[in-house]
Motif scaffolding. Structure first.
Motif, PDB file in Angstrom:
ATOM      1  N   VAL A 246       0.839  -1.204   0.000  1.00  0.00           N
ATOM      2  CA  VAL A 246       0.000   0.000   0.000  1.00  0.00           C
ATOM      3  C   VAL A 246       0.870   1.249   0.000  1.00  0.00           C
ATOM      4  N   ALA A 247       1.967   1.217   0.749  1.00  0.00           N
ATOM      5  CA  ALA A 247       2.846   2.373   0.823  1.00  0.00           C
ATOM      6  C   ALA A 247       3.411   2.749  -0.546  1.00  0.00           C
ATOM      7  N   LYS A 248       3.734   1.759  -1.356  1.00  0.00           N
ATOM      8  CA  LYS A 248       4.275   2.038  -2.685  1.00  0.00           C
ATOM      9  C   LYS A 248       3.259   2.778  -3.553  1.00  0.00           C
ATOM     10  N   GLN A 249       1.987   2.510  -3.309  1.00  0.00           N
ATOM     11  CA  GLN A 249       0.937   3.180  -4.076  1.00  0.00           C
ATOM     12  C   GLN A 249       0.615   4.559  -3.520  1.00  0.00           C
ATOM     13  N   LYS A 250       0.517   4.651  -2.179  1.00  0.00           N
ATOM     14  CA  LYS A 250       0.013   5.877  -1.566  1.00  0.00           C
ATOM     15  C   LYS A 250       1.105   6.853  -1.134  1.00  0.00           C
ATOM     16  N   ALA A 251       2.283   6.336  -0.795  1.00  0.00           N
ATOM     17  CA  ALA A 251       3.352   7.208  -0.283  1.00  0.00           C
ATOM     18  C   ALA A 251       4.700   6.752  -0.820  1.00  0.00           C
ATOM     19  N   PRO A 252       4.869   6.719  -2.132  1.00  0.00           N
ATOM     20  CA  PRO A 252       6.140   6.249  -2.695  1.00  0.00           C
ATOM     21  C   PRO A 252       7.304   7.138  -2.255  1.00  0.00           C
ATOM     22  N   GLY A 253       8.408   6.485  -1.938  1.00  0.00           N
ATOM     23  CA  GLY A 253       9.593   7.228  -1.522  1.00  0.00           C
ATOM     24  C   GLY A 253       9.671   7.541  -0.047  1.00  0.00           C
ATOM     25  N   SER A 254       8.631   7.203   0.721  1.00  0.00           N
ATOM     26  CA  SER A 254       8.648   7.474   2.160  1.00  0.00           C
ATOM     27  C   SER A 254       9.587   6.507   2.876  1.00  0.00           C
TER      28      SER A 254
END
Length: 323
Positions: A246-254
């Protein structure tokens, strides 16, 4: 090592003294007997010796050798009264102080303030307000910490998370949330957690707009200014905070999304509901609330706690006295 083996190693041999004002409560007394037997720390029971010993006999607890302080006959009571009057800066008279200090929570907090003990654990039969109020009036917050907060250590197998604020502040502004984030990182390290802090919201990176979301965005910016070396990110929805996919979709680079282990909730109701969902449906053990930000450790038990909770939170309180 298991977490509590690690924590015990931190306090072993240091003779850390922890006051227990609810000493006639079997859950508390059983934990004290266990701590005394293991020699992990030094429990100090507050109350009438005859009443405490009666409960010990009824429950087959071995409390031989445990120090008991009877408030009514405490030899340094006059010194404590004077110190309390001075600390309250004229807000109470000597006569009022003598009455207030008959309360076990106030008495135990003053023992902590006066370095007679290293911390206090209460709340098995008292409300959070009854435990926290004396701490705020007497111990107060550490320099640079504007307010206290309440975190929960969440355990399941080898997984360790920290949730905050779940207990203390009904409402926090952006600066308050930022302060909770920084203080929670300090607490997380004590538990062997390398903090990656998610500032939680109903939105991820501007996916929605509302004043509540703006508050978390502002809190994230302030927290980063307060602690630029800490990995802090927000605003993040919970799924983006814990799921790499999910992070790759919603917050890439975090550097936090998908890997968070310290969760800062936008309000105390969200935090309280969140930890109880994780506890009841997710199978996590929830230890707390652990009061963060005080000059010296005062721990507030849940009134639904068991003996094991008292035992573990006493160890945590002892560890807090070292940081």
């Amino acid at each position: 090592m298991e977490l509590f083996d690690e924590l015990k190693a931190q306090i072993e041999g240091k003779n850390i003294r922890i006051a227990l004002p609810e000493a006639t409560e079997p859950r508390v007394l059983g934990a004290a007997a266990r701590l005394q037997k293991e020699g992990i720390l030094v429990p100090v029971l507050l109350g009438k010796p005859e009443d405490i010993k009666s409960v010990a006999v009824e429950n087959n607890f071995d409390i031989d050798g445990i120090e008991i302080i009877d408030i009514d006959t405490y030899p340094d009571f006059d010194e404590m009264v004077a110190a309390f009057v001075e600390r309250r800066k004229g807000k109470v008279s000597e006569e009022e102080a003598r009455e207030i200090l008959k309360n076990g929570n106030f008495f135990g907090t003053m023992l902590t303030y006066m370095d007679k003990v290293d911390g206090m654990v209460s709340g098995a039969v008292h409300s959070t307000a009854d435990t926290v109020r004396p701490a705020l009036q007497i111990i107060k917050t550490r320099p640079g910490v504007p307010r206290t907060s309440g975190s929960f250590l969440m355990l399941r197998g080898d997984t360790r998370y920290l949730f905050a604020d779940c207990a203390i502040n009904i409402e926090l502004d952006a600066e308050g949330l930022a302060g909770v984030a920084v203080e929670s990182a300090r607490m997380a390290r004590m538990f062997g957690i390398d903090p990656k802090i998610a500032m939680l919201s109903l939105s991820t990176k501007g996916s929605a707009k509302h004043d509540l979301i703006t508050k978390v965005q502002d809190a994230t910016r302030i927290a980063k200014e307060l602690a630029p070396d800490l990995p802090i990110d927000g605003e993040l929805q919970f799924d983006a905070a814990v799921s790499e996919r999910v992070a790759k979709q919603k917050a890439p680079g975090s550097e936090v999304a998908g890997f968070a282990n310290v969760f800062i909730f936008p309000s105390v109701d969200a935090g309280n509901i969140g930890y109880k969902i994780a506890q009841r449906l997710g199978g996590f053990e929830a230890l707390g609330p652990i009061i963060q930000g005080l000059n010296k450790p005062i721990t507030d038990l849940s009134r639904g706690c068991n003996e094991e909770d008292v035992y573990k939170l006493s160890i945590i309180t002892a560890c807090q006295s070292l940081i």
